[in-house]
Design an enzyme around this catalytic site. Structure first.
Site, PDB file in Angstrom:
ATOM      1  N   GLU A  31     -52.501 -33.957  42.216  1.00  0.00           N
ATOM      2  CA  GLU A  31     -51.830 -34.579  41.073  1.00  0.00           C
ATOM      3  C   GLU A  31     -52.443 -35.932  40.749  1.00  0.00           C
ATOM      4  O   GLU A  31     -52.655 -36.762  41.633  1.00  0.00           O
ATOM      5  CB  GLU A  31     -50.348 -34.739  41.398  1.00  0.00           C
ATOM      6  CG  GLU A  31     -49.434 -34.356  40.272  1.00  0.00           C
ATOM      7  CD  GLU A  31     -49.541 -32.882  39.918  1.00  0.00           C
ATOM      8  OE1 GLU A  31     -50.208 -32.568  38.917  1.00  0.00           O
ATOM      9  OE2 GLU A  31     -48.942 -32.057  40.618  1.00  0.00           O
ATOM     10  N   GLY A 119     -40.865 -29.545  28.085  1.00  0.00           N
ATOM     11  CA  GLY A 119     -40.330 -30.695  28.781  1.00  0.00           C
ATOM     12  C   GLY A 119     -40.139 -30.514  30.267  1.00  0.00           C
ATOM     13  O   GLY A 119     -39.508 -31.339  30.920  1.00  0.00           O
ATOM     14  N   ALA A 120     -40.683 -29.433  30.833  1.00  0.00           N
ATOM     15  CA  ALA A 120     -40.485 -29.158  32.253  1.00  0.00           C
ATOM     16  C   ALA A 120     -41.722 -29.448  33.089  1.00  0.00           C
ATOM     17  O   ALA A 120     -41.723 -29.206  34.298  1.00  0.00           O
ATOM     18  CB  ALA A 120     -40.073 -27.696  32.442  1.00  0.00           C
ATOM     19  N   GLY A 121     -42.785 -29.939  32.465  1.00  0.00           N
ATOM     20  CA  GLY A 121     -44.003 -30.216  33.215  1.00  0.00           C
ATOM     21  C   GLY A 121     -44.797 -28.985  33.563  1.00  0.00           C
ATOM     22  O   GLY A 121     -45.585 -28.995  34.510  1.00  0.00           O
ATOM     23  N   SER A 123     -46.806 -27.488  31.334  1.00  0.00           N
ATOM     24  CA  SER A 123     -47.942 -27.484  30.413  1.00  0.00           C
ATOM     25  C   SER A 123     -47.756 -26.563  29.214  1.00  0.00           C
ATOM     26  O   SER A 123     -48.661 -25.850  28.803  1.00  0.00           O
ATOM     27  CB  SER A 123     -49.245 -27.139  31.143  1.00  0.00           C
ATOM     28  OG  SER A 123     -49.522 -28.114  32.109  1.00  0.00           O
ATOM     29  N   SER A 124     -46.568 -26.604  28.638  1.00  0.00           N
ATOM     30  CA  SER A 124     -46.352 -25.863  27.397  1.00  0.00           C
ATOM     31  C   SER A 124     -47.273 -26.371  26.301  1.00  0.00           C
ATOM     32  O   SER A 124     -47.740 -25.599  25.454  1.00  0.00           O
ATOM     33  CB  SER A 124     -44.890 -25.978  26.957  1.00  0.00           C
ATOM     34  OG  SER A 124     -44.511 -27.333  26.770  1.00  0.00           O
ATOM     35  N   SER A 125     -47.578 -27.663  26.299  1.00  0.00           N
ATOM     36  CA  SER A 125     -48.453 -28.221  25.258  1.00  0.00           C
ATOM     37  C   SER A 125     -49.884 -27.721  25.418  1.00  0.00           C
ATOM     38  O   SER A 125     -50.560 -27.431  24.421  1.00  0.00           O
ATOM     39  CB  SER A 125     -48.425 -29.751  25.295  1.00  0.00           C
ATOM     40  OG  SER A 125     -48.878 -30.245  26.543  1.00  0.00           O
ATOM     41  N   ASP A 169     -54.672 -29.096  33.012  1.00  0.00           N
ATOM     42  CA  ASP A 169     -53.757 -28.140  32.377  1.00  0.00           C
ATOM     43  C   ASP A 169     -54.494 -27.108  31.541  1.00  0.00           C
ATOM     44  O   ASP A 169     -54.226 -25.906  31.620  1.00  0.00           O
ATOM     45  CB  ASP A 169     -52.744 -28.881  31.513  1.00  0.00           C
ATOM     46  CG  ASP A 169     -51.880 -29.836  32.312  1.00  0.00           C
ATOM     47  OD1 ASP A 169     -51.839 -29.712  33.550  1.00  0.00           O
ATOM     48  OD2 ASP A 169     -51.244 -30.713  31.697  1.00  0.00           O
ATOM     49  N   TYR A 221     -47.833 -42.522  31.956  1.00  0.00           N
ATOM     50  CA  TYR A 221     -49.075 -41.843  32.344  1.00  0.00           C
ATOM     51  C   TYR A 221     -50.270 -42.731  32.028  1.00  0.00           C
ATOM     52  O   TYR A 221     -51.168 -42.916  32.855  1.00  0.00           O
ATOM     53  CB  TYR A 221     -49.152 -40.514  31.590  1.00  0.00           C
ATOM     54  CG  TYR A 221     -50.286 -39.594  31.979  1.00  0.00           C
ATOM     55  CD1 TYR A 221     -50.058 -38.490  32.793  1.00  0.00           C
ATOM     56  CD2 TYR A 221     -51.579 -39.793  31.515  1.00  0.00           C
ATOM     57  CE1 TYR A 221     -51.080 -37.616  33.134  1.00  0.00           C
ATOM     58  CE2 TYR A 221     -52.610 -38.938  31.842  1.00  0.00           C
ATOM     59  CZ  TYR A 221     -52.358 -37.854  32.648  1.00  0.00           C
ATOM     60  OH  TYR A 221     -53.383 -36.997  32.981  1.00  0.00           O
TER      61      TYR A 221
END
Length: 378
Positions: A31, A119-121, A123-125, A169, A221
């Site tokens: 990470e 919003g859950a981390g 990597s939907s974006s 990601d 970030y």
């Protein structure tokens, strides 16, 4: 994929020319190492975003989402950084970046439907951006290799959305294969598919969606990335990946904050390499303590955890998890826990009970199964 095709037809009055799918991801370990030229070990989830698209002759773009009400509409000329907000910024940015890079782009009808929680981390974006880059490029005659899609999708987030992310990601979404974790050197872009199938070892990798809002564009970030870059310059190094003598590097830094940030990155790179060696040898159980050590480092040295996250990790470990940690950029998002398969249900219930005792909203819990990466499906 008939559902998204049918939905596209209902919205736009004609069928899509193609359908693309890109998954969310979990980072097993590694990470905040990707923007430090380090090592990462993610894998793709079975949860994916699906994008149906078709060209338009008029230079207009129309975007619809199965998860958001309303339609975004604009002309291509209006798609510039700062002009588009919300989820539509990602497909808008994909078209803008393709144009900036000299690829032919035109009007587009787009409908996306996602099983990746936002919003859950997870990597939907990145899933959205990779899918739209692939779709828009292919529809306008450009057959892009995965490594090119990765770089273009990263630029969407960096230059259009304003999120200074690395390439973890996008790489996980594009390159993952079923039953494996993706070991990647983010400096050289060399990759290795490392066997990772917890179920074959009597184990389960639980994902706890903490329901704590996951927000990275608000400066946290960027602050940590800047601290790493400043420390690299202070040490005369190209990146923190190049730290060979950690005690010496820490002694040379001017303040405790820099020392803690550097210590996390250097030790996290070492944990990735150790985890890869264990997975190559088939010793999946031994990865557990590395996950827990990673969490402690992210909590204490990198300071990216929140109470919901720490509660989930502590509860999972108390219930017998072999290891647990926050995954993703931090400040909310998800926790992963490596558990014996026959203890997974009890571990999940222990986390839920801890949340009830703390007055937190009930978390979501599911099993992560390493899955295939992005592809065109229609």
């Amino acid at each position: 994929m008939s559902d998204v095709s049918s939905a596209f037809r209902a919205v736009f009055g004609h069928g899509p020319e193609g359908v693309w799918s890109a998954p969310g991801r979990i980072n097993l370990i590694g990470e905040h190492t990707d923007y430090n030229d380090g090592f990462v070990l993610p894998f793709a989830l079975p949860l994916a975003l699906t994008a149906a698209a078709s060209r338009r002759p008029d230079g207009a773009v129309r975007f619809r989402s199965g998860q958001t009400a309303g339609e975004f509409g604009a002309s291509l000329a209006e798609l510039v950084p700062g002009a588009v907000g919300g989820w539509a910024a990602y497909p808008a940015g994909a078209l803008w970046v393709l144009g900036q890079e000299g690829y032919p782009v035109g009007g587009l009808d787009l409908l996306v439907d996602s099983a990746v929680p936002t919003g859950a981390g997870l990597s939907s974006s990145a899933a959205l951006t990779c899918a739209v880059v692939m779709a828009a490029a292919a529809l306008h005659g450009a057959d892009l290799p995965p490594d090119r899609v990765i770089r273009l999708a990263q630029r969407v987030e960096n230059d259009f959305v304003g999120m200074p992310c690395g390439i973890l990601d996008q790489s996980a979404s594009m390159l993952s294969t079923e039953g494996h974790a993706l070991f990647m050197d983010t400096r050289t872009m060399e990759t290795e598919q490392v066997p990772f199938a917890p179920g074959e070892h009597g184990l389960s990798l639980l994902v706890v969606d903490t329901r704590a809002p996951h927000r990275l564009v608000e400066g946290h970030y960027a602050d940590r990335r800047r601290a790493c870059e400043d420390a690299s310059r202070a040490l005369g190094l190209a990146a923190l990946r190049d730290v060979a003598d950690l005690p010496g590097a820490l002694a040379a830094l001017p303040d405790d904050l820099s020392r803690r940030r550097v210590r996390h990155v250097v030790t996290e790179n070492a944990r990735v390499l150790e985890a890869v060696a264990l997975l190559r040898s088939g010793d999946v159980r031994a990865v557990g303590p590395l996950l827990t050590a990673s969490h402690a480092s992210l909590r204490d040295d990198y300071e990216v955890t929140v109470p919901e996250v720490d509660t989930a990790v502590d509860a999972a470990l108390a219930a017998g998890a072999l290891g647990a940690r926050i995954t993703g950029g931090g400040f909310g998002g998800c926790v992963i826990a490596l558990v014996a398969a026959d203890g997974a249900r009890d571990c999940a219930e222990a986390v839920r009970e801890a949340y009830r005792e703390r007055g937190f909203a009930e978390p979501g819990v599911f099993e992560a199964v390493p899955s295939a990466g992005a592809r065109r499906v229609v």
